[in-house]
Design a protein around this motif. Structure first.
Motif, PDB file in Angstrom:
ATOM      1  N   ILE A 158       3.426  -1.773 -12.143  1.00  0.00           N
ATOM      2  CA  ILE A 158       2.372  -0.952 -11.560  1.00  0.00           C
ATOM      3  C   ILE A 158       1.619  -1.753 -10.502  1.00  0.00           C
ATOM      4  N   ALA A 159       1.299  -3.003 -10.837  1.00  0.00           N
ATOM      5  CA  ALA A 159       0.595  -3.864  -9.885  1.00  0.00           C
ATOM      6  C   ALA A 159       1.430  -4.096  -8.625  1.00  0.00           C
ATOM      7  N   GLN A 160       2.741  -4.248  -8.786  1.00  0.00           N
ATOM      8  CA  GLN A 160       3.617  -4.434  -7.629  1.00  0.00           C
ATOM      9  C   GLN A 160       3.562  -3.220  -6.702  1.00  0.00           C
ATOM     10  N   SER A 161       3.568  -2.021  -7.285  1.00  0.00           N
ATOM     11  CA  SER A 161       3.487  -0.818  -6.468  1.00  0.00           C
ATOM     12  C   SER A 161       2.169  -0.752  -5.707  1.00  0.00           C
ATOM     13  N   ILE A 162       1.096  -1.156  -6.351  1.00  0.00           N
ATOM     14  CA  ILE A 162      -0.215  -1.124  -5.692  1.00  0.00           C
ATOM     15  C   ILE A 162      -0.259  -2.143  -4.558  1.00  0.00           C
TER      16      ILE A 162
END
Length: 547
Positions: A158-162
């Protein structure tokens, strides 16, 4: 911003046909063997797109991630089974832009994001900006966000997508903004929320979907994403309900299709499958086909290409034998087996996933062993590919092949399936075997670059193949099956058809009718060039998706 890179810049004047400023977001780019920020086909596609954009002088830039450990390096355990290894990568040719962004993740925690640039002159691509959180000032957890492509931890993903989405959108703002924001798959979906919050219209946002597989369409619990800052600003309950589907789940693909004016699938068949997948879903964009393609200049051996252009099958066969010798040097190095360059060589090489059926040839072992022990028509087979390191089913198939082939002199399983090995396999094979269950492979671009190098496609009728194949003329195709049949029945019928095509068509033509074989090879190249080269694809994106 004082950085010399804080502006939209190309080393060329964009062509009149391609003036629109396009920011292309992708989780991975397969540019060169020496830049390990890709896992497979999605990256190869994005890399070819960037090369074509450079060739055509398009006003396009790439936005990606600098993965500290790449995807993974593929090695072997002591018993030769799969061993994933995560080794730090360093790229001295990437240039620090001096740009530093700040992205807020979970509980408003500020994460610093550095930006490096792959300059166009390094690998002849459009400019590609790569984001990293491995920078001074970040805590340990923040620095690890950009460690691994497709990290198995959900919160890290999720953090990578953000970081890619919001960080990438902020970067484009610094560079002066774009006319079009193009998401290559849904990984960078937070970019669309960030842009929408700032008044960017849906006419400026476009989306490419790449796979019918459920695992390729991320779906996560909406309230958790809200806590993470996925939507850039916190949504209230009503807003969140509108974004999510049943059970408060956010489907990245559906969300993207609702936010864009135009979207595309990556083959004509895939567009039909994609439209069927989302029948009944309200408010989504239509999905048009723009078939994936690959960069001829990068992938095709120049001497093979010259022999084809001159219609010289003798020169082509001579060069093919040289390339087979190069490939078989790698076979010898990895497996201790000496392959014969004059023997029919079949390659199955791509990402290992259950639906791709790497072990379909082994379905009926008695029948298969008759084929591989045929002294009149000798056959050699090579498998290669990377299973996702958390996909134990795919790893099991890989390891089964390792154990089965270990003491068979004409069968080999190779590790290290990246751009360099992919090139060797395509240049050095006679048959490129592709065995996905029908409707499951969106495109399957490896067969395009194989055909460019005189490797004849033998495939199920899936992905791009129906747009290309003329059975028996430029390749071989298994009879189409009802894709609704139980998997076991499909596998049985496809395996029997595969054995029959090998025994009745491929092997006799290769050995007994070399003139006919050369004609099939040349027809295959002619069918791929230029229709399935990335110049056509990159042009279509401007004409159909960015218009």
């Amino acid at each position: 911003m004082t950085s010399k890179y804080a502006k939209w810049h190309h080393p060329y004047k964009p062509s009149q046909k391609f003036q629109k400023k396009v920011a292309y977001f992708s989780m991975e780019f397969g540019i060169d063997q020496g830049l390990k920020i890709y896992s497979g086909g999605l990256g190869f596609l994005a890399g070819s797109h960037m090369k074509a954009a450079h060739d055509l002088k398009q006003n396009l830039i790439g936005i990606g991630m600098l993965w500290k450990y790449g995807y993974y390096d593929q090695y072997r355990n002591p018993d030769q089974t799969l061993l994933p290894a995560f080794i730090e990568k360093n790229y001295c040719y990437l240039e620090d832009t001096g740009i530093e962004l700040q992205v807020r993740i979970r509980n408003n925690h500020a994460v610093k994001v550095g930006v490096l640039v792959l300059k166009p002159e390094i690998f002849n691509t459009a400019p590609i900006y790569l984001l990293t959180t491995d920078v001074d000032g970040n805590d340990h957890l923040s620095r690890t966000i950009t460690n691994r492509l497709y990290d198995p931890n959900d919160e890290t993903r999720i953090a990578q997508s953000i970081i890619l989405g919001v960080g990438g959108a902020k970067l484009v703002e610094i560079l002066g903004g774009a006319d079009i924001y193009h998401l290559n798959e849904g990984h960078a979906l937070p970019a669309f929320y960030y842009l929408r919050n700032r008044g960017v219209s849906k006419e400026q946002m476009v989306f490419t979907t790449h796979t019918p597989e459920k695992g390729g369409h991320e779906e996560r619990f909406g309230p958790m994403l809200n806590d993470f800052g996925f939507f850039e600003r916190r949504l209230n309950d009503d807003e969140l309900e509108r974004e999510t589907v049943s059970g408060n789940q956010l489907n990245y693909t559906i969300a993207a299709l609702r936010m864009v004016k135009r979207a595309n699938a990556v083959s004509k068949l895939h567009s039909k499958v994609a439209r069927h997948m989302y029948e009944g879903v309200s408010g989504i964009a239509g999905v048009i086909p723009i078939t994936n393609s690959q960069h001829q200049g990068f992938w095709q051996d120049s001497k093979l290409g010259q022999a084809w252009k001159k219609n010289n099958p003798v020169a082509f066969r001579k060069r093919k034998l040289e390339l087979k010798e190069e490939l078989f040097g790698e076979v010898l190095n990895q497996t201790g087996k000496i392959f014969d360059p004059r023997a029919l060589t079949i390659v199955w090489a791509r990402r290992f996933a259950e639906y791709k059926r790497a072990d379909l040839l082994l379905y009926d072992l008695q029948r298969f062993e008759q084929i591989i022990s045929n002294s009149s028509y000798p056959v050699q087979i090579i498998w290669a590919g990377k299973p996702y390191p958390g996909d134990h089913g795919a790893i099991g198939i890989f390891n089964r092949l390792v154990h089965y082939t270990r003491h068979k002199a004409n069968l080999a399983v190779l590790t290290g399936y990246e751009i360099a090995l992919s090139r060797l396999l395509k240049e050095g094979s006679d048959i490129w075997l592709n065995t996905p269950r029908i409707t499951r492979e969106a495109s399957g671009t490896s067969g395009m670059t194989a055909a460019m190098n005189g490797s004849v496609n033998l495939s199920t009728r899936d992905g791009w193949i129906p747009e290309f194949i003329r059975n028996g003329k430029n390749g071989f195709v298994l009879p189409a099956l009802d894709h609704n049949l139980p998997h076991g029945e499909q596998d049985y019928k496809d395996s029997q058809n595969l054995y029959k095509i090998l025994e009745d068509k491929v092997m006799p033509i290769y050995y007994d009718k070399p003139g006919n074989w050369s004609e099939i090879v040349f027809n295959g190249i002619e069918g791929v060039v230029p229709q399935f080269t990335s110049a056509r694809m990159a042009t279509e994106y401007y004409e159909k998706l960015y218009r």
